[in-house]
Every structure is written in structure tokens, then in C-alpha cells.
Write an enzyme that holds these catalytic residues in place. Sequence first.
Site, PDB file in Angstrom:
ATOM      1  N   HIS A  62       0.757  -1.052   0.179  1.00  0.00           N
ATOM      2  CA  HIS A  62       0.021  -0.142   0.020  1.00  0.00           C
ATOM      3  C   HIS A  62       0.891   1.218  -0.059  1.00  0.00           C
ATOM      4  O   HIS A  62       0.429   2.300  -0.220  1.00  0.00           O
ATOM      5  CB  HIS A  62      -1.069  -0.088   1.210  1.00  0.00           C
ATOM      6  N   ASP A 108      -0.201  -7.740   1.793  1.00  0.00           N
ATOM      7  CA  ASP A 108       0.303  -6.186   1.670  1.00  0.00           C
ATOM      8  C   ASP A 108       1.924  -6.356   1.903  1.00  0.00           C
ATOM      9  O   ASP A 108       2.444  -5.979   2.867  1.00  0.00           O
ATOM     10  CB  ASP A 108      -0.493  -5.636   2.838  1.00  0.00           C
ATOM     11  N   GLY A 199       3.197   6.532   8.512  1.00  0.00           N
ATOM     12  CA  GLY A 199       4.425   6.861   8.383  1.00  0.00           C
ATOM     13  C   GLY A 199       5.425   5.451   8.665  1.00  0.00           C
ATOM     14  O   GLY A 199       6.577   5.702   8.249  1.00  0.00           O
ATOM     15  N   SER A 201       4.290   2.426   7.942  1.00  0.00           N
ATOM     16  CA  SER A 201       3.975   1.439   7.051  1.00  0.00           C
ATOM     17  C   SER A 201       5.376   0.934   6.275  1.00  0.00           C
ATOM     18  O   SER A 201       6.312   1.616   5.963  1.00  0.00           O
ATOM     19  CB  SER A 201       3.112   1.990   5.920  1.00  0.00           C
ATOM     20  N   GLY A 202       5.281  -0.338   6.121  1.00  0.00           N
ATOM     21  CA  GLY A 202       6.462  -1.067   5.489  1.00  0.00           C
ATOM     22  C   GLY A 202       7.647  -1.106   6.250  1.00  0.00           C
ATOM     23  O   GLY A 202       8.451  -1.914   5.777  1.00  0.00           O
TER      24      GLY A 202
END
Length: 248
Positions: A62, A108, A199, A201-202
Site C-alpha cells: 500500500h 500487503d 508513516g 507502514s512497510g
Amino acid sequence: QILLTLTFVTTLSASGVEGSHIVGGRDAVPHSRPYMASLQLRGRHGCGGLLVREDYVLTAAHCQQPKIRHFLKIVLGGDSLTASEPTKQTFTTVRSIPHPNYDGHANDIMLLKLSSKANLTAAVQLISLQRVRLQAGRNCITAGWGDIGDNNTLANRLQEVNVTILSQRSCRGRWGAVPITRSMVCGTGADNLQGFCSGDSGGPLVCDGAAAGVVSFSGRRCGDPRTPDVYTRLSSFRDWILNEINNN
């Protein structure tokens, strides 16, 4: 309600899932997490990532910016987002590889191929992708430069927070109608209002020094144990990751 944890200039919202950042955490010891990557657009941090090979960063699907994905800047070896640090190495992306079955919720995960190979140093290192057992009650850590106050205030220095793994049954019970699949893993902070936020994410879920998950989504209020943080479970995608980086 869920929040997908992103993004660069605006926050991606899907199915009510919003952002991810570290709240209730602490400053990481500078360069103690040398696998951390900051994904940036026009100088602004948007997502985290982890270096899994000298020329590949793993992150959340995402975090993809379809129209500009090849212009993303990847910064490795940093502690501060703003300070000039001699340890930093900067790259652009030449290819993004989201999982083919990513549907805006499940699967994801995404690989980013860097414009060149990173120079491995004390501040820039690969993270292990060895399989990790994620039984309920296990203690792990997540880290990122995301929102530290649930108010769109990015951390300047890398933050980290302890994470306790939840059972699938407990996580599904708390999320209710939101599907929690077997390729996801859930965790909460030791105290109320501790976890990731916008912020982050990942970024990685790390257990005993190995990558166990990637920050995916959380509830409308960051760190709320009623809607536990959800990570993409890397053991479910290890073969896909290795196949992609070895064949590209």
C-alpha cells in the site's frame, strides 16, 4: 475501522484503515537498526522498509505510488530524517514489485529494486529472512519514523517500541468483521497506546534480529489494543520474496 499505514503527501485510507506510526515508543540507539530504509517523495518521508539484499528493499504494497514509483528516493543508514549524516546512502527505485494478489487489504507486501547496490557498512546492513515462530506472547520490536503523537507529527529520529504477539483467535475477536488472514500477524504494545502509526507502514516487525513481519494496518486510533496492530507475516511470503529477488 482500519487504517492502512502510509503515505507520502497525503494519507491513504482504505476500508477505514488509516495510518501507521510509532506512538509510546523511544529513540532507537543511532544506527542500531541498520536494515531500516526511509521511502521518500520530494524530500518527505512516507513509509519505512527493510533492506533484504544490497539492491532490494522490502515494504508494504500500500506504499506504492503507481504514477511516480520509479522516482521514489530510498535512504539507508540514517537515524535522523533531517540531519546530514555521513552514514546515509541514497538511491532511487528502478522497479516496484507488489505482490500479485494484493487486494488493498491482504498480501500487503512489495519489493523495491534499487538503482544500484548498497555499500554494506556498520550503518547499512541486511536483515535476516530466516523463518521466525510467532507464538502468542512472544516479544518483538517494530521501528519507524512515523507519527509519534497521533497528530501527523513525524519523528525526526528513528523510534522503536516493544510488541507482544497475539494469537490469531484473540486478534480476530478484537477486529470483529475485519478479516484477519493466516498470512497476517497481530501485536500490541506493553502499555495502552503503544504501537505503530502513520508513516511507519512497510517497516519491520523484528524478533530476535530477524524480520518476522511488515507493518500493514491498524485502528483509527494508533496503539489502541482494541484494534491491534496488524503486520504482513513474512513466513507466508518468504518463497515469493526469494524467487523475485533471485529472478530479477
